[in-house]
Design a protein around this motif. Structure first.
Motif, PDB file in Angstrom:
ATOM      1  N   ILE A  88       0.602  -1.223  -0.163  1.00 21.17           N
ATOM      2  CA  ILE A  88      -0.216  -0.023   0.132  1.00 21.17           C
ATOM      3  C   ILE A  88       0.853   1.056  -0.137  1.00 21.17           C
ATOM      4  N   GLU A  89       2.700   1.059   0.027  1.00 20.63           N
ATOM      5  CA  GLU A  89       3.695   2.207   0.046  1.00 20.63           C
ATOM      6  C   GLU A  89       2.861   3.457  -1.399  1.00 20.63           C
ATOM      7  N   ASP A  90       2.938   2.070  -2.226  1.00 26.08           N
ATOM      8  CA  ASP A  90       2.979   2.654  -3.561  1.00 26.08           C
ATOM      9  C   ASP A  90       1.091   2.853  -3.728  1.00 26.08           C
ATOM     10  N   PRO A  91       0.087   3.687  -3.779  1.00 24.65           N
ATOM     11  CA  PRO A  91      -1.338   3.248  -3.768  1.00 24.65           C
ATOM     12  C   PRO A  91      -1.495   3.803  -5.514  1.00 24.65           C
ATOM     13  N   PHE A  92      -0.864   4.100  -6.778  1.00 23.55           N
ATOM     14  CA  PHE A  92      -1.023   4.185  -8.079  1.00 23.55           C
ATOM     15  C   PHE A  92      -0.259   3.126  -8.813  1.00 23.55           C
ATOM     16  N   GLY A  93       0.277   1.725  -7.908  1.00 17.33           N
ATOM     17  CA  GLY A  93       0.180  -0.232  -8.780  1.00 17.33           C
ATOM     18  C   GLY A  93      -0.784  -0.667  -9.219  1.00 17.33           C
ATOM     19  N   LYS A  94      -0.271  -1.528  -9.484  1.00 20.00           N
ATOM     20  CA  LYS A  94      -1.776  -2.582 -10.016  1.00 20.00           C
ATOM     21  C   LYS A  94      -2.140  -3.528  -9.045  1.00 20.00           C
ATOM     22  N   ASP A  95      -1.460  -3.323  -8.180  1.00 19.74           N
ATOM     23  CA  ASP A  95      -2.043  -4.593  -6.331  1.00 19.74           C
ATOM     24  C   ASP A  95      -3.579  -4.450  -6.626  1.00 19.74           C
ATOM     25  N   ALA A  96      -3.925  -5.682  -5.676  1.00 15.85           N
ATOM     26  CA  ALA A  96      -5.679  -5.585  -5.851  1.00 15.85           C
ATOM     27  C   ALA A  96      -6.140  -4.499  -4.792  1.00 15.85           C
ATOM     28  N   ASN A  97      -4.338  -3.862  -3.889  1.00 15.27           N
ATOM     29  CA  ASN A  97      -5.369  -2.836  -2.964  1.00 15.27           C
ATOM     30  C   ASN A  97      -5.416  -1.669  -2.637  1.00 15.27           C
ATOM     31  N   ASP A  98      -4.394  -1.378  -4.694  1.00 15.66           N
ATOM     32  CA  ASP A  98      -3.717   0.019  -4.767  1.00 15.66           C
ATOM     33  C   ASP A  98      -5.767   0.866  -5.184  1.00 15.66           C
ATOM     34  N   LEU A  99      -5.268   2.287  -5.123  1.00 19.30           N
ATOM     35  CA  LEU A  99      -6.387   2.454  -5.709  1.00 19.30           C
ATOM     36  C   LEU A  99      -7.014   3.047  -7.007  1.00 19.30           C
TER      37      LEU A  99
END
Length: 287
Positions: free
Chosen positions: A259-270
């Motif tokens: 979550i420290e990079d909220p602009f990626g493509k992980d499931a919990n990103d923004l």
């Protein structure tokens, strides 16, 4: 971004989402369990260490360090969440400023052609910013029939912001926007670049390497020394205890990394793409 019901405890406990840390840590948990079994076997069966062995007192160190590691992980997760939440607030501000700009332009402009231009270019800024922050290529298909040529070698959101300001300035020179109206809409136009810069600050400034590396090493050596003391008091039952301790500590670090990079493509990103589509919908309604 994962959508869920926070009141559904059964789903949380017995269902493992693809972003759950349990799946990511499962191979390492198996290795830790095998390592703990080996230590227990040598201490109990092979070396047959006595109850008064000084190795038994190694658990005193864990009691002293557990408070330190809890503070470090709490600070780590809080810092990561602050970055995630700040990113969400910035995109919320982008939604509001896009609406405000569309509202003001809908009242100021009389020409449908001018309104159509802003109807397409205001949502385009959010869509391009979303792709820019996630390092995706910007396709010209985004812009429909809008004459917007994006130079991929340059800062893409700035090019869209420049076109917006150029169009507004042209309308001012043509007398379609007065000086007072230009001042009124200037804040929203300027906010686009301010929001972009703040998002770039989050994206391009990761947690310092030395801090992140220290936490990982701390967790590793903490877990590696647990079986030596637990083998005396728990025997082979120390295997699930050590594995579970590793799961808890390592999961906190993995969550912080995600979550420290909220602009990626992980499931919990923004969900920036969804927010951008909502901006397009609202702007088209207003204009």
């Amino acid at each position: 971004m994962v959508q869920y019901n926070p009141k559904d405890w059964i789903t949380f406990i017995f269902r493992f989402h693809k972003s759950d840390t349990f799946r990511q840590l499962l191979p390492m948990m198996f290795v830790i369990g095998l390592y703990t079994f080996t230590i227990c076997f040598f201490e109990i069966e092979y070396w047959k260490l006595a109850e008064n062995s000084h190795v038994k007192n190694i658990s005193i160190m864990h009691g002293l360090l557990s408070f330190v590691i809890s503070l470090l992980l709490a600070y780590r997760t809080n810092t990561a969440y602050e970055r995630w939440w700040e990113g969400r607030k910035l995109w919320g501000a982008l939604v509001n400023n896009s609406r405000n700009l569309a509202l003001k332009l809908s009242a100021i402009l009389k020409s449908d052609k001018d309104k159509d231009f802003f109807k397409k270019i205001i949502p385009s800024y959010a869509e391009i910013l979303s792709k820019y922050l996630s390092n995706e290529d910007v396709s010209k298909m985004l812009f429909d029939d809008l004459d917007l040529d994006i130079d991929h070698t340059k800062h893409q959101p700035n090019q869209v912001a420049k076109r917006i300001f150029q169009k507004i300035n042209d309308l001012y020179l043509e007398g379609k926007i007065s000086g007072d109206q230009l001042i009124i809409i200037n804040a929203e136009v300027q906010s686009f670049t301010d929001i972009c810069g703040a998002c770039e600050r989050i994206k391009n400034t990761p947690i310092p390497y030395s801090y992140s590396a220290f936490i990982k090493k701390f967790i590793f050596f903490y877990i590696m020394t647990l079986p030596f003391g637990y083998a005396f008091t728990l025997g082979y039952y120390s295997i699930p205890v050590v594995v579970f301790t590793f799961y808890v500590l390592a999961s906190l670090e993995l969550i912080a990394e995600e979550i420290e990079d909220p602009f990626g493509k992980d499931a919990n990103d923004l969900p920036t793409k969804k927010i951008a589509s909502n901006i397009k919908k609202h702007v088209e309604e207003l204009l």
